[in-house]
Design an enzyme around this catalytic site. Sequence first.
Site, mmCIF file in Angstrom:
data_model
loop_
_atom_site.group_PDB
_atom_site.id
_atom_site.type_symbol
_atom_site.label_atom_id
_atom_site.label_comp_id
_atom_site.label_asym_id
_atom_site.label_seq_id
_atom_site.Cartn_x
_atom_site.Cartn_y
_atom_site.Cartn_z
ATOM 1 N N ARG A 26 0.832 -1.211 0.000
ATOM 2 C CA ARG A 26 0.000 0.000 0.000
ATOM 3 C C ARG A 26 0.866 1.261 0.000
ATOM 4 O O ARG A 26 0.583 2.225 -0.712
ATOM 5 C CB ARG A 26 -0.930 0.006 1.223
ATOM 6 C CG ARG A 26 -1.808 1.265 1.323
ATOM 7 C CD ARG A 26 -2.754 1.220 2.514
ATOM 8 N NE ARG A 26 -2.078 1.205 3.801
ATOM 9 C CZ ARG A 26 -1.702 2.321 4.459
ATOM 10 N NH1 ARG A 26 -1.918 3.511 3.946
ATOM 11 N NH2 ARG A 26 -1.111 2.228 5.630
ATOM 12 N N HIS A 28 4.227 1.482 -0.826
ATOM 13 C CA HIS A 28 5.403 1.590 -1.686
ATOM 14 C C HIS A 28 5.276 1.024 -3.097
ATOM 15 O O HIS A 28 6.212 1.193 -3.877
ATOM 16 C CB HIS A 28 6.601 0.926 -1.003
ATOM 17 C CG HIS A 28 6.968 1.561 0.301
ATOM 18 N ND1 HIS A 28 7.327 2.894 0.417
ATOM 19 C CD2 HIS A 28 7.008 1.053 1.554
ATOM 20 C CE1 HIS A 28 7.591 3.179 1.684
ATOM 21 N NE2 HIS A 28 7.403 2.073 2.396
ATOM 22 N N LYS A 58 2.568 12.393 5.829
ATOM 23 C CA LYS A 58 3.790 11.590 5.932
ATOM 24 C C LYS A 58 4.913 12.383 5.273
ATOM 25 O O LYS A 58 4.780 12.825 4.133
ATOM 26 C CB LYS A 58 3.609 10.230 5.248
ATOM 27 C CG LYS A 58 4.795 9.305 5.489
ATOM 28 C CD LYS A 58 4.607 7.917 4.926
ATOM 29 C CE LYS A 58 5.844 7.068 5.249
ATOM 30 N NZ LYS A 58 5.871 5.805 4.505
ATOM 31 N N THR A 60 7.976 11.742 4.047
ATOM 32 C CA THR A 60 8.626 11.192 2.854
ATOM 33 C C THR A 60 8.060 9.819 2.551
ATOM 34 O O THR A 60 7.837 9.034 3.478
ATOM 35 C CB THR A 60 10.156 11.047 3.080
ATOM 36 O OG1 THR A 60 10.695 12.304 3.453
ATOM 37 C CG2 THR A 60 10.857 10.574 1.818
ATOM 38 N N THR A 62 8.251 6.687 -0.790
ATOM 39 C CA THR A 62 8.695 6.293 -2.123
ATOM 40 C C THR A 62 7.770 5.242 -2.711
ATOM 41 O O THR A 62 7.395 4.286 -2.029
ATOM 42 C CB THR A 62 10.139 5.749 -2.075
ATOM 43 O OG1 THR A 62 11.000 6.810 -1.633
ATOM 44 C CG2 THR A 62 10.599 5.259 -3.449
ATOM 45 N N HIS A 131 9.571 -3.747 4.559
ATOM 46 C CA HIS A 131 10.077 -2.396 4.852
ATOM 47 C C HIS A 131 10.998 -1.962 3.715
ATOM 48 O O HIS A 131 11.766 -2.765 3.199
ATOM 49 C CB HIS A 131 10.838 -2.431 6.190
ATOM 50 C CG HIS A 131 11.645 -1.193 6.453
ATOM 51 N ND1 HIS A 131 11.070 -0.001 6.825
ATOM 52 C CD2 HIS A 131 12.985 -0.971 6.378
ATOM 53 C CE1 HIS A 131 12.043 0.908 6.981
ATOM 54 N NE2 HIS A 131 13.199 0.333 6.716
#
Length: 138
Positions: A26, A28, A58, A60, A62, A131
């Site tokens: 969700r 990345h 949030k 940052t 990616t 992660h």
Amino acid sequence: SLLSSSWWNLLRLTQLLVPFYQQFVRQHVEYPKTGAPNDRIYCNLLMQRRGLTRPRCKPTNTFIHAPTGQLRNICGRGGRPVRGNLRDSNRSFRVTTCRVLPGSQPGRCRYRAATRVTRVRVACVRRLPVHLEPTYLP
């Protein structure tokens, strides 16, 4: 029997892990990349759409523009160990990193964007990415 109890423990562990993998996806994974007039608008749209602007903006995040299978593969043959449960991808991926602009408020978060083609570093648990490390990110 011992075998069936360890099998159930494994199953239970896998069930506990799935939400962490789903959260990774969700936050990345965005493939194919959503069309937007420019990357800044893309970031504003995707951060909101993925629920990353509430209860706070949030700072940052990616997005990796690749199918989930390619990212899961980093936890296997498609990656190499770094340390602990961290692995580097063998191949490069298109990524967009969104960084919050000063003065942004929840519900009205504004972002700047940076794009790159780069390897990625992920933490894996039971061959699932859970992660994303910022190591190679723009």
